[in-house]
Design an enzyme around this catalytic site. Sequence first.
Site, PDB file in Angstrom:
ATOM      1  N   SER A  34       0.840  -1.193   0.000  1.00  0.00           N
ATOM      2  CA  SER A  34       0.000   0.000   0.000  1.00  0.00           C
ATOM      3  C   SER A  34       0.880   1.251   0.000  1.00  0.00           C
ATOM      4  O   SER A  34       1.657   1.443  -0.920  1.00  0.00           O
ATOM      5  CB  SER A  34      -0.971  -0.033   1.177  1.00  0.00           C
ATOM      6  OG  SER A  34      -1.973   0.928   1.022  1.00  0.00           O
ATOM      7  N   GLU A  60      -9.175  -5.035  -4.372  1.00  0.00           N
ATOM      8  CA  GLU A  60      -8.549  -4.122  -3.411  1.00  0.00           C
ATOM      9  C   GLU A  60      -9.564  -3.310  -2.612  1.00  0.00           C
ATOM     10  O   GLU A  60      -9.547  -3.278  -1.380  1.00  0.00           O
ATOM     11  CB  GLU A  60      -7.613  -3.149  -4.156  1.00  0.00           C
ATOM     12  CG  GLU A  60      -6.483  -3.791  -4.915  1.00  0.00           C
ATOM     13  CD  GLU A  60      -5.248  -4.023  -4.074  1.00  0.00           C
ATOM     14  OE1 GLU A  60      -5.303  -3.818  -2.846  1.00  0.00           O
ATOM     15  OE2 GLU A  60      -4.216  -4.410  -4.650  1.00  0.00           O
ATOM     16  N   HIS A  80      -7.621  -5.626  -0.414  1.00  0.00           N
ATOM     17  CA  HIS A  80      -6.380  -4.943  -0.042  1.00  0.00           C
ATOM     18  C   HIS A  80      -5.806  -5.565   1.230  1.00  0.00           C
ATOM     19  O   HIS A  80      -6.539  -5.832   2.184  1.00  0.00           O
ATOM     20  CB  HIS A  80      -6.716  -3.467   0.190  1.00  0.00           C
ATOM     21  CG  HIS A  80      -5.550  -2.547   0.241  1.00  0.00           C
ATOM     22  ND1 HIS A  80      -4.726  -2.348  -0.839  1.00  0.00           N
ATOM     23  CD2 HIS A  80      -5.081  -1.736   1.227  1.00  0.00           C
ATOM     24  CE1 HIS A  80      -3.809  -1.453  -0.516  1.00  0.00           C
ATOM     25  NE2 HIS A  80      -3.989  -1.072   0.737  1.00  0.00           N
TER      26      HIS A  80
END
Length: 552
Positions: A250, A362, A459
């Site tokens: 990320s 995600e 995610h």
Amino acid sequence: MNKFRLSLALLSTGLVVTAGAFSAFWGRRENRRRTLRHKTDGRRNRVLEDDSIRLPYDKALSATCENGTFVGQLNGEVIAFKGIPYARQPIGSLRWKAPLPPHPDRRVFSAFHFAPSSLQSEREQEPASFHRQSEACLYLNIWTSHTCRSTDKTVMVFIHGGSYAWGGTSNPLYDGQRLVEQHPDIVLVTIGYRLGMLGFIDFSDVPGGEAYPDAPNLGLLDQVQALRWVRENIHAFGGNPDRVTIFGESAGGGSVSLLAVMPEAKGLFQRVIAQSGSVALSYDREDCKIFARKFLRHTGCNNMEQLSRLPTHALIRANEHLMLYNAFPQRDGRRIPHDLYQAYRRGDAAHLDLLIGTNEDEARLWMQEVGGYQVYRFMLPLVCRRSFEPLSTADRRRVRAFFDSLPMEDVWKKTEYYNEVVFRLPAIAQAECHALGGGRSFMYRWTYPSGLPHLKACHAVELAYVFGNLHETLFTGDNIDHRLAERVQQMWVNFARTGNPSTTECEWPPYDPETRATMRLDSTLEIENDPRPLARRLLTPLLKYHIGHIGR
């Protein structure tokens, strides 16, 4: 993990959730917070400012560095060194200043506990936010095998995510014990850095701000200093300073992507792994100034002299108030190029190997962030409407054509849109530009799902697999594939060792604009050529808008 600030969108649009549903959600969150505070109790895991040792110590568990000798703890066959300072702490006159190397020191220090996290608000998905916090947060941790005595070990340096405003190395997901147990020729390093208003804020419009030119990118400069420390000292832990891979997820994936084209970082590492993060997670100057203006209004300060005198507790209060706002690293043209894709295309990172990829679903993680599917379903169309405002008429037609191509409920169409423009397509563009610039790229697509409702391959779901911490089920739920964890760790380690993630059972060809070979990571491994080509063709032109998150 990069936060979209869906909560901000929820508040700004005035969407109302029923009191009963909100109360139930908040009760569950508070129970979770109490659990997280127990797991990362800052009182029990604190680092003392003077933790020097005056009694005899086990030299077999120590490492002598330029700023001291550090004594770690042995757990099985792995020695863990926690809370090692890699810079002078950015407190007092060093607040909002570029990091400085630590002073030389001949004392002996215990390295038994994680150091404080950078200042941040508590967030359920960020366990390190419940750990002790401090402005003095420039520390790193190292795991190395006690039984493998090689002095030529491959070094892997992990940079945590958290939207550049949350996170820390005390997150149990990032514990390096299991990865090093399985791969004893690896030295694993995790680093902390300044976040939010301490690490990414633009004071150029503030009187006196000219004395703080690095403030918009201090978190990245912290990372550079940590890598310098690693280069100068990692040999004491058995690591080879000429074989360093940086990897992150990320905001950490964004960080490693930016470090690859930062002049200050050149020569400090040879390979990059970017998980669910890319150069798209960055701002221009005007975006960064928004956060600074909000910070000034909340504190009531008018100049840098007043800001520099703010006590830490005032920063903490301001951070709580501004928790839905923060800035990403700034494309300032000095530290970070204005056009990052062009920087890769012209070969600024051609000397590096790049492994990059995203997860299939995600954006679904942010259902947890806003309180579940029902809230997410009503809120996302409002967020979409807002983010479509800058698009040209031609680009809006592209979006409509993309939506029309998807045979699914409207909320999932919009989710797919953000999966593409925030994550997958920027990663593809970065890999493609790197290949065109003379570098070697490898692309992956993670499709193995979480066991939690609605999240699928969301995610952060891959983190437990990469580190081997499959007992940490915050993102995975109970749907665990142990064989996949073994395979993924082997691929990541092979890439760090050689620049090629292929294994004996699976050949992984490089990515190029012709074949677009992509490794699909699931219960079975498969190379796909140009997966989802229609989405790529329709939406790639939207990358010029630098859509870095939702709800800005």
